[in-house]
Design a protein around this motif. Structure first.
Motif, PDB file in Angstrom:
ATOM      1  N   UNK A  11       0.819  -1.213   0.000  1.00  0.00           N
ATOM      2  CA  UNK A  11       0.000   0.000   0.000  1.00  0.00           C
ATOM      3  C   UNK A  11       0.851   1.262   0.000  1.00  0.00           C
ATOM      4  N   UNK A  12       1.958   1.242   0.718  1.00  0.00           N
ATOM      5  CA  UNK A  12       2.861   2.396   0.726  1.00  0.00           C
ATOM      6  C   UNK A  12       3.442   2.630  -0.666  1.00  0.00           C
ATOM      7  N   UNK A  13       3.884   1.566  -1.300  1.00  0.00           N
ATOM      8  CA  UNK A  13       4.497   1.690  -2.621  1.00  0.00           C
ATOM      9  C   UNK A  13       3.485   2.165  -3.661  1.00  0.00           C
ATOM     10  N   UNK A  14       2.317   1.535  -3.677  1.00  0.00           N
ATOM     11  CA  UNK A  14       1.273   1.936  -4.627  1.00  0.00           C
ATOM     12  C   UNK A  14       0.817   3.365  -4.351  1.00  0.00           C
ATOM     13  N   UNK A  18       1.115   6.420  -7.048  1.00  0.00           N
ATOM     14  CA  UNK A  18      -0.096   7.064  -7.536  1.00  0.00           C
ATOM     15  C   UNK A  18      -0.146   8.543  -7.154  1.00  0.00           C
ATOM     16  N   UNK A  19       0.322   8.865  -5.946  1.00  0.00           N
ATOM     17  CA  UNK A  19       0.318  10.267  -5.504  1.00  0.00           C
ATOM     18  C   UNK A  19       1.204  11.121  -6.408  1.00  0.00           C
ATOM     19  N   UNK A  20       2.391  10.593  -6.726  1.00  0.00           N
ATOM     20  CA  UNK A  20       3.308  11.326  -7.604  1.00  0.00           C
ATOM     21  C   UNK A  20       2.726  11.475  -8.999  1.00  0.00           C
ATOM     22  N   UNK A  47      12.734   2.127  -4.162  1.00  0.00           N
ATOM     23  CA  UNK A  47      12.119   0.911  -4.686  1.00  0.00           C
ATOM     24  C   UNK A  47      10.900   1.232  -5.547  1.00  0.00           C
ATOM     25  N   UNK A  48      10.199   2.301  -5.209  1.00  0.00           N
ATOM     26  CA  UNK A  48       8.951   2.621  -5.899  1.00  0.00           C
ATOM     27  C   UNK A  48       9.171   3.455  -7.152  1.00  0.00           C
ATOM     28  N   UNK A  49      10.047   4.437  -7.064  1.00  0.00           N
ATOM     29  CA  UNK A  49      10.198   5.414  -8.147  1.00  0.00           C
ATOM     30  C   UNK A  49      11.490   5.259  -8.932  1.00  0.00           C
ATOM     31  N   UNK A 263      -2.582   6.028   2.986  1.00  0.00           N
ATOM     32  CA  UNK A 263      -3.494   5.108   3.662  1.00  0.00           C
ATOM     33  C   UNK A 263      -2.914   3.706   3.616  1.00  0.00           C
ATOM     34  N   UNK A 264      -2.695   3.118   4.794  1.00  0.00           N
ATOM     35  CA  UNK A 264      -2.112   1.777   4.830  1.00  0.00           C
ATOM     36  C   UNK A 264      -3.165   0.733   5.168  1.00  0.00           C
TER      37      UNK A 264
END
Length: 264
Positions: A11-14, A18-20, A47-49, A263-264
């Motif tokens: 959830x943190x990664x997604x 999505x926020x960016x 890891x995400x971006x 939101x986690x």
């Protein structure tokens, strides 16, 4: 088997991605201090971006330990992320000198501590203006609930990714994703005593109860909406519960000004 920690990490990664995307940010920026919070947010962003899109700034003062410098250098080297160290002590000294010539009374220690945090916030926001990168604030839920943060300082940013995660949970999550998902965090980040390093030999434990106790009480007070009386009846120390409740109520104005969280 998928665990609670797998879901939180996902959830943190997604959520960050999505926020960016929704807000038009391709790059992010954060202050990397050598502590758990900023190290975790840094690893999450890399890891995400992609590490090439994550810039880390270490803004050191005379209170910054060699361990903190070693950790930030190790992390950024491991991820091959853009990294810069800035010595902000001259700017802190200049501000303190200005205040001494302005105020007619001795400067309180809290003023000196918050000056450091706010100078860091100014630098991050200035670089954000220049580069268009989104500033990530690195505060956690434990600190946000009791106001253990500096407005316009470490609270600066357009997103606070771990703002819904209690500190004790963050340690467990960091250990889990390191073993399960191969997320690298310098070992000393997990083992060292938490410190804001805004004063000599400062430790979070000097200002707050141990995080497992703090978080257990906050979970009941904030998430379960229990009264202090109910929490005390559950076996928690009355003085500690009353103190945490007072901090929570007193810091409401700070929480109103914090960046959005995931939101986690």
């Amino acid at each position: 088997m998928t665990t609670q920690f797998d879901l939180i990490w996902k959830n943190l990664s997604i959520g960050l991605k999505e926020y960016c995307e929704k807000n038009g940010f391709k790059k992010v920026l954060l202050g990397l201090s050598g502590g758990m919070d900023s190290a975790f947010v840094f690893a999450l962003a890399c890891h995400t971006l992609g590490a090439e899109n994550v810039t880390a700034i270490m803004m050191k003062t005379k209170h910054t330990s060699q361990l903190s410098l070693d950790i930030t250098r190790d992390l950024t080297k491991h991820y091959h992320a853009p990294y810069q160290e800035i010595d902000i002590q001259p700017y802190v000294d200049n501000m303190i000198h200005l205040l001494k010539t302005t105020l007619s009374e001795p400067i309180k220690p809290i003023v000196t501590e918050n000056i450091q945090a706010r100078i860091r916030g100014q630098i991050l926001m200035a670089i954000s203006n220049q580069t268009g990168a989104l500033v990530l604030a690195c505060g956690n839920k434990s600190e946000a609930c009791v106001g253990y943060c500096t407005l316009y300082g470490d609270t600066c940013g357009g997103l606070m990714p771990i703002g819904n995660i209690y500190k004790s949970t963050l340690y467990q999550l960091a250990d889990y994703i390191g073993q399960k998902h191969g997320v690298y965090l310098t070992p000393e980040v997990i083992s060292r005593m938490p410190s804001a390093e805004l004063a000599e030999n400062q430790k979070d434990a000097d200002s707050l109860p141990p995080y497992p106790i703090l978080d257990a009480i906050l979970t009941k007070l904030v998430d379960l909406k229990q009264t202090p009386k109910q929490i005390i009846q559950d076996g928690f120390d009355k003085q500690t519960v009353d103190r945490i409740n007072a901090l929570y109520q007193k810091s409401a104005f700070k929480r109103l000004q914090l960046p959005p969280t995931l939101n986690i």
